[in-house]
Every structure is written in C-alpha cells, then in structure tokens.
Write an enzyme that holds these catalytic residues in place. Structure first.
Site, PDB file in Angstrom:
ATOM      1  N   GLU A   1       0.515  -1.481   0.222  1.00 37.24           N
ATOM      2  CA  GLU A   1       0.166  -0.210   0.069  1.00 37.24           C
ATOM      3  C   GLU A   1       1.016   1.539   0.444  1.00 37.24           C
ATOM      4  O   GLU A   1       0.693   1.891   0.942  1.00 37.24           O
ATOM      5  CB  GLU A   1      -0.270   0.262   0.989  1.00 37.24           C
ATOM      6  CG  GLU A   1      -1.915  -0.945   1.187  1.00 37.24           C
ATOM      7  CD  GLU A   1      -2.650  -0.964   2.343  1.00 37.24           C
ATOM      8  OE1 GLU A   1      -2.271  -0.793   3.812  1.00 37.24           O
ATOM      9  OE2 GLU A   1      -3.783  -1.895   2.208  1.00 37.24           O
TER      10      GLU A   1
ATOM     11  N   GLU B   1      -5.414  -7.572  -0.521  1.00 41.74           N
ATOM     12  CA  GLU B   1      -6.397  -7.402   0.819  1.00 41.74           C
ATOM     13  C   GLU B   1      -6.883  -6.909   0.737  1.00 41.74           C
ATOM     14  O   GLU B   1      -8.490  -6.462  -0.378  1.00 41.74           O
ATOM     15  CB  GLU B   1      -5.816  -6.797   1.783  1.00 41.74           C
ATOM     16  CG  GLU B   1      -4.334  -6.936   2.163  1.00 41.74           C
ATOM     17  CD  GLU B   1      -3.622  -6.157   2.990  1.00 41.74           C
ATOM     18  OE1 GLU B   1      -4.725  -4.786   3.420  1.00 41.74           O
ATOM     19  OE2 GLU B   1      -2.361  -5.465   2.902  1.00 41.74           O
TER      20      GLU B   1
HETATM   21  C1  BG6 Z   1      -4.193  -2.741   5.555  1.00 45.08           C
HETATM   22  C2  BG6 Z   1      -2.641  -3.280   5.617  1.00 45.08           C
HETATM   23  O1  BG6 Z   1      -4.160  -1.180   5.702  1.00 45.08           O
HETATM   24  O2  BG6 Z   1      -5.157  -2.967   6.939  1.00 45.08           O
HETATM   25  C3  BG6 Z   1      -3.398  -4.446   6.603  1.00 45.08           C
HETATM   26  O3  BG6 Z   1      -2.292  -3.331   4.941  1.00 45.08           O
HETATM   27  C4  BG6 Z   1      -4.302  -4.329   7.598  1.00 45.08           C
HETATM   28  O4  BG6 Z   1      -1.859  -4.739   7.306  1.00 45.08           O
HETATM   29  C5  BG6 Z   1      -4.900  -4.215   7.250  1.00 45.08           C
HETATM   30  O5  BG6 Z   1      -3.834  -4.879   8.927  1.00 45.08           O
HETATM   31  C6  BG6 Z   1      -6.056  -3.831   8.312  1.00 45.08           C
HETATM   32  O6  BG6 Z   1      -5.939  -3.090   8.699  1.00 45.08           O
HETATM   33  P1  BG6 Z   1      -6.450  -2.925  10.464  1.00 45.08           P
HETATM   34  O7  BG6 Z   1      -5.603  -1.473  11.056  1.00 45.08           O
HETATM   35  O8  BG6 Z   1      -7.673  -2.808  10.532  1.00 45.08           O
HETATM   36  O9  BG6 Z   1      -5.731  -3.876  11.216  1.00 45.08           O
END
Ligand code: BG6
Length: 488
Positions: free
Chosen positions: A193, A387
């Site tokens: 990201e 993701e």
């Molecule tokens: C993404 C990241 O932006 O969001 C992850 O690449 C992260 O590392 C994911 O875990 C979800 O965010 P959070 O803050 O709920 O863990």
C-alpha cells in the site's frame, strides 16, 4: 449461501489469504532481528472508534520503547507467534485449499544493522522454511518485500526514506531475496500500500519530522526514492528471473461524489487522483502524472530527481496492479454538514447508503466491482486483490466453535462482486483475503479486531493459549475454493 449459476473464475484463479510479518510473526528479538516501527506502538484500549487517528510515532516513543523491558506492552512484538507456529498455520491454509499465500519478509531480520555487508543467514533460513512449507502444499508464495515495518536502524543511521541511500540498501535486500528464492517465488510486491505513506509516514517511510516546515516535501521525496527503488527492483527481478511478476500496490480509497453537483464530481476526481491514481500511474504508466506536478507546484514542493530516475521509472513498470480494498468514501466540495467515520488509515465522510462494521469502516461490496473496472480500464494490466475483509468481534463458544455468519456475509458479497467484475471483462489474477488467521491489528494494535477464518486464543493483553481454532467461515471458504467460487 449464494449459488452463482456458474463460476466466473478461471481454473487457475489464485485463491488464498494474506498476512504480514509485523502483525503475525512475533519473536521480535530472536535470531538477531532489530526493532521496527510497529514494535514500538502500544495497544491503547481507549481507542476512539469514530475516527481514525494515526499514532504519530516520535523519537520519545521510540526511546521509551527501546528501554521498556516489558514486551507485553507492545502487541506486535508477540504477534501470534507465527515465527514458531508457521507449519501448523500453513497446514490450516492448505486444508482450506489455498492456491496462494501472501506473506511479507521482515527487512529488519534480513539486514538487522541496516547496512550490514552480508545478510543474516538465520533470518533467511526461517523464510526458506516458510516458503518451502507453502510449496510442499502446492501453494504459490507471494512475497511483500516491505510491509509497514521500517527498521528503526535505518532511521537512526540515515533518517529513513528521505535519504537516497535507502534506495541502494533496499535494492541490495531485494537482490538477496530474488537470488535466494529464484524458481520458488514468482509473485512479488515491492511496497505494501505505497499510497499510505503520506498518512502513516513512520511505518512506511521512517520519516517522523512532523514539525519540519517542509514535512510534506520530505514525504514526497521519500516516496520518490521508493518509486526509484521499485523500478530498480523490478529491473533486477526480471534480470534474475524473467518469469518473476512484480506487483505495484495501493490501498484503493474508492470515492463517490456526495451529490450530483459538478463541484462534488470535481472534488471526487481530485481525491481519486492524489489518493490513488498518482501512485499507480507512476508505477504502472511509468511517469509522474500532470496533476501531481500541478499539486507539487501549488504546494511549493520541489523534488530532487537525479539523472536516470525518470528513465528507470519509465522503463521498469510493474507487471500487475495490486490493491487492497476495505472501505469506500465520499467526496464533496462542501464538507461542513458531513459526518466523519473511521476508515482504513484515515477517517472518511459517511456515505448514508452504506452500513459499517463496529469500527465504523463502511461496507461496500459493489465498490469492489466498480474499482476493479476503474483500475483495469486505466492500466490495462492484470489486477490482484491483495487484501479485502473486515474486522469483527468473535466469540469463542463453550463447545469450542466460533459462529461468524457476519464474516461469511461480508466476504461472499465481495467475492460475488469480484466475479461480476470478471464477467465485465476485468482480468483478476487472484484474491488473497486479509488475515485468514486472527492477528494483531495494524491500526489499533488490538487482538480483538479479528479477520480470520482461524481463531487465535489470545486477548488484547497477550493472554491466552495461542491455540488455533477453525471458525464456521473456515469451512465456508474451503467450499468457495473447492467450487472455484461457484458456491458463495
Ligand atoms: C491494510 C494493511 O491497510 O489494512 C494491513 O495492509 C492491515 O496490514 C489492514 O492489517 C487492516 O487494518 P487494521 O488496522 O484493521 O489491522
């Protein structure tokens, strides 16, 4: 369960899941590893869920953490102990039928001193085992080279990515990985990201001079160095093994105009440009887009660009567009009466048409189809969803089960929209849902914000047996993969 009349997914579609080293691995000081930014971030139980506030890591926090003997205060130092349990975890992914497992390598393990002459063999042996374990099950390892875990030593010695020296150090690190995993790893992502850098500069760029008068310029300079590093890494990866596929990646902040007022549409266009497209344009089209040059000019930002930088960026673009997709947002020229809600890394304005999870992140499956079409049309390169998911609270029942219909509902709706995007003609290589096993939240460092198909018995304070337990969604995803997306 939704039955799609037929699967839109090709037979070699890469179904899987994604984790990061800094949220899962733990073992933060084992086998020579040095400290990283996420490992100085404490869990804060008073976290405000209505807005997303980035924790501004500063030198005081770093010093306090360095001298704090109690690792329990820093959840990402323990993760879920993937370092010692990876075999069990990967076996569970294999049981679900994963075709791909996205994982990151910790730079601070491989080069703990930042500019060591040679890599740390013990660290590489650990990653050898993780990768071999994936291959044992016929799972493609997809490696993120840098995922939110800037080694602090690179800030101590060089001041983070603001210093051009990091380009050489990063490329050296990449060279070690590309040579070592030649023939084993084909898919790579240079920076997780990359568009998060301006919002979360500590963990992405290692730049924490928030009060410097040219702070924003420093961020874009650091980013320029990452663009140069990504282009040099891409060139190297292709030289070492022409079958390597290098991915660019952003967290796509899909945005809609709040109303059909032309002013709102214009604001949406500008938000999309500087929050998303700028990064993908540089990495995929190979040039700084005109609107970014205007942005820099208006803000008085001057980048130091060396001879050959732009030529390198132009000649060595990414092979695929990687994106994460969590929540969408809205844009408006008049934000006075709009309400903020939390979102990934930064707060966004509330869309009245969308529900949200308990952290306030808005849920928008159709936005995924919209974004896939947008991105594919703009870059004409295959897209990889690296993701996607949502955090939920889970309850472990007395009989040892975890019923999580909300997770199944979220994922099935998003996968359905991904299928529809494929039917629209978008080329999607694969889908690595975020967090197939519960781990520490990146944003809040809590454990109770769970994403996994696999429950991990650990609370926010690190108490628990770390036992792995299959949730209902585990069997659901297993069936999704088995039917190649025909049964959701
Ligand atoms: C993404 C990241 O932006 O969001 C992850 O690449 C992260 O590392 C994911 O875990 C979800 O965010 P959070 O803050 O709920 O863990």
């Amino acid at each position: 369960m939704t039955n799609m009349s037929k699967s839109h997914f090709s037979k070699d579609f890469l179904w899987g899941g994604a984790l990061s080293a800094c949220q899962a691995e733990g073992a933060y000081d084992v086998d020579g590893k040095s400290l990283t930014i996420p490992e100085v971030m404490k869990f804060n139980e008073k976290n405000d869920r209505k807005v997303t506030k980035q924790i501004r890591v500063n030198w005081e926090m770093i010093e306090e953490a360095r001298n704090d003997p109690n690792a329990a205060n820093y959840p990402k130092r323990r993760g879920i102990d993937f370092y010692h349990r990876f075999r069990e975890d990967i076996a569970l992914f294999a049981e679900m039928g994963f075709k791909v497992f996205r994982y990151s390598i910790a730079w601070a393990r491989v080069f703990p001193g930042g500019d060591d002459a040679t890599p740390n063999e013990k660290a590489l042996q650990f990653y050898d085992q993780v990768i071999d374990e994936c291959l044992k099950y016929g799972m493609e390892p997809l490696i993120t080279i840098s995922h939110f875990d800037t080694p602090i030593v690179l800030m101590d010695k060089f001041g983070g990515w603001y210093n051009r020296k990091l380009v050489d150090l990063y490329v050296k690190y990449c060279e070690v990985l590309f040579n070592r995993y030649k023939g084993k790893v084909k898919y790579w992502v240079t920076f997780n990201e990359i568009n998060m850098s301006v919002k979360a500069s500590a963990k992405t760029l290692g730049i924490i001079d928030y009060d410097a008068p040219n702070y924003e310029e420093m961020l874009f300079q650091g980013l320029h160095h990452q663009f140069v590093a990504a282009s040099r890494a891409t060139r190297l990866a292709h030289e070492i093994d022409p079958s390597n596929k290098i991915g660019s990646m952003v967290a796509y902040f899909t945005t809609y105009p709040y109303t059909c007022k032309p002013e709102d549409a214009l604001q949406m266009q500008q938000d999309d440009q500087m929050k998303n497209q700028f990064y993908l344009d540089v990495l995929n089209k190979g040039e700084y887009p005109y609107y970014s040059k205007t942005y820099f000019k208006n803000k008085g930002i001057h980048l130091h660009i060396e001879d050959g930088d732009l030529e390198g960026i132009r000649s060595h673009t990414a092979d695929f567009v990687g994106m994460s997709y969590y929540n969408s947002m809205i844009s408006s020229s008049d934000t006075e009466q709009l309400e903020l809600t939390a979102g990934n890394v930064h707060s966004v304005y509330k869309n009245p048409h969308l529900p949200a999870n308990e952290w306030g992140w808005q849920i928008d499956p159709i936005g995924l189809r919209y974004t896939l079409n947008l991105v594919y049309d703009r870059y004409q390169k295959p897209v990889f969803i690296l993701e996607n998911s949502s955090g939920f609270y889970d309850t472990l029942n007395e009989d040892g089960t975890v019923n999580d219909p909300y997770r199944i509902d979220f994922l099935s709706k998003h996968i359905e929209q991904m299928g529809l995007a494929i039917a629209d003609g978008v080329e999607v290589l694969g889908y690595t849902m975020w967090g197939p096993i519960d781990m520490i939240s990146s944003g809040t460092s809590e454990m109770s914000k769970r994403y996994g198909f696999i429950y991990v018995d650990q609370d926010d304070y690190g108490k628990g047996t770390l036992k792995r337990i299959r949730k209902d969604s585990f069997y659901w995803y297993q069936n999704v993969i088995r039917t190649n997306g025909a049964e959701l």
